[in-house]
Scaffold this motif. Structure first.
Motif, PDB file in Angstrom:
ATOM      1  N   VAL A 128       0.858  -1.183   0.000  1.00  0.00           N
ATOM      2  CA  VAL A 128       0.000   0.000   0.000  1.00  0.00           C
ATOM      3  C   VAL A 128       0.894   1.233   0.000  1.00  0.00           C
ATOM      4  CG1 VAL A 128      -1.808   1.247   1.214  1.00  0.00           C
ATOM      5  CG2 VAL A 128      -1.781  -1.266   1.246  1.00  0.00           C
ATOM      6  N   CYS A 169       6.249   2.290   1.707  1.00  0.00           N
ATOM      7  CA  CYS A 169       4.828   1.956   1.716  1.00  0.00           C
ATOM      8  C   CYS A 169       4.292   2.171   3.131  1.00  0.00           C
ATOM      9  CB  CYS A 169       4.587   0.530   1.249  1.00  0.00           C
ATOM     10  SG  CYS A 169       5.349  -0.734   2.295  1.00  0.00           S
ATOM     11  N   SER A 204      -1.429   1.281  -4.867  1.00  0.00           N
ATOM     12  CA  SER A 204      -0.801   0.087  -4.319  1.00  0.00           C
ATOM     13  C   SER A 204      -0.161  -0.712  -5.440  1.00  0.00           C
ATOM     14  CB  SER A 204      -1.818  -0.779  -3.566  1.00  0.00           C
ATOM     15  OG  SER A 204      -2.764  -1.342  -4.470  1.00  0.00           O
TER      16      SER A 204
END
Length: 215
Positions: A128, A169, A204
């Motif tokens: 993500v 991320c 993502s």
């Protein structure tokens, strides 16, 4: 190099040498495999090395571990695009460790599935990059994973101790099935649940992998 050469070299000799790193508690290589259920970004990462440590200090000391320095670091440039290599030290939240034994109709093989007993599994790795309108780690995640028949569901977040300024991320989702056929059949039974999990983040990178346990 060809994809086959990359993946084979990663398995051996690189993976064989990687088993000698003294501070690792577990080591898995996740090799990218194609899925028609994912978009073109599935080839952004060709593989992921997953290493488990017992404590933060072991993770901090990892780059200087003698066998890593002597054996692995010289080998990495032979097959890794070093400019695109990304690291994240994350803490796991296991939402589901195996099949729900209390649910009716669960097959015996699925009841016996446990990650530490499997040399190879099929998994979805979703990195993500940025949040969407709602949080990527929602309260309904467990139910959504079960609806697509994933047997293991893990959410990971960057360790604040090791990434005080953040990582590349904000989170990682891992969904496990015993085989690619089981994954495809599970998604086919509830494509809406699959889409909800994958499309919730604003950005993502997701890919399907053959997760191969080396130790």
């Amino acid at each position: 190099m060809t994809a086959q050469w990359f993946h084979d070299h990663y398995r051996h000799p690189h993976g064989t040498m990687g088993r000698t790193i003294s501070t690792m508690r577990a080591y898995t290589q996740s090799h990218q495999v194609h899925s028609d259920l994912l978009d073109a970004r599935q080839t952004h990462f060709e593989a992921t090395a997953e290493v488990w440590f017992d404590c933060v200090q072991d993770a901090i000391d990892f780059p200087g571990e003698p066998n890593y320095v002597e054996l692995l670091i010289p080998d990495e440039p032979l097959f890794v695009d070093m400019d695109k290599l990304r690291f994240v030290f994350a803490e796991e939240e296991v939402l589901q460790s195996g099949a729900d034994w209390n649910e009716e109709g669960v097959e015996t093989g699925d009841r016996l599935f446990r990650l530490d007993r499997r040399p190879i599994s099929i998994k979805l790795l979703q990195y993500v990059i940025s949040e969407g309108a709602t949080a990527w780690d929602d309260d309904e995640d467990l139910a959504l994973g079960r609806r697509i028949e994933a047997l293991r569901h893990v959410r990971c977040r960057p360790s604040p101790a090791l990434h005080p300024e953040g990582a590349f991320c904000v989170g990682i989702r891992e969904l496990y099935w015993p085989t690619q056929t089981a994954m495809e059949e599970g998604v086919a039974r509830d494509p809406q649940a699959w889409e909800t999990l994958l499309r919730r983040p604003a950005e993502s990178i997701a890919y399907l992998a053959s997760a191969e346990r080396f130790m």
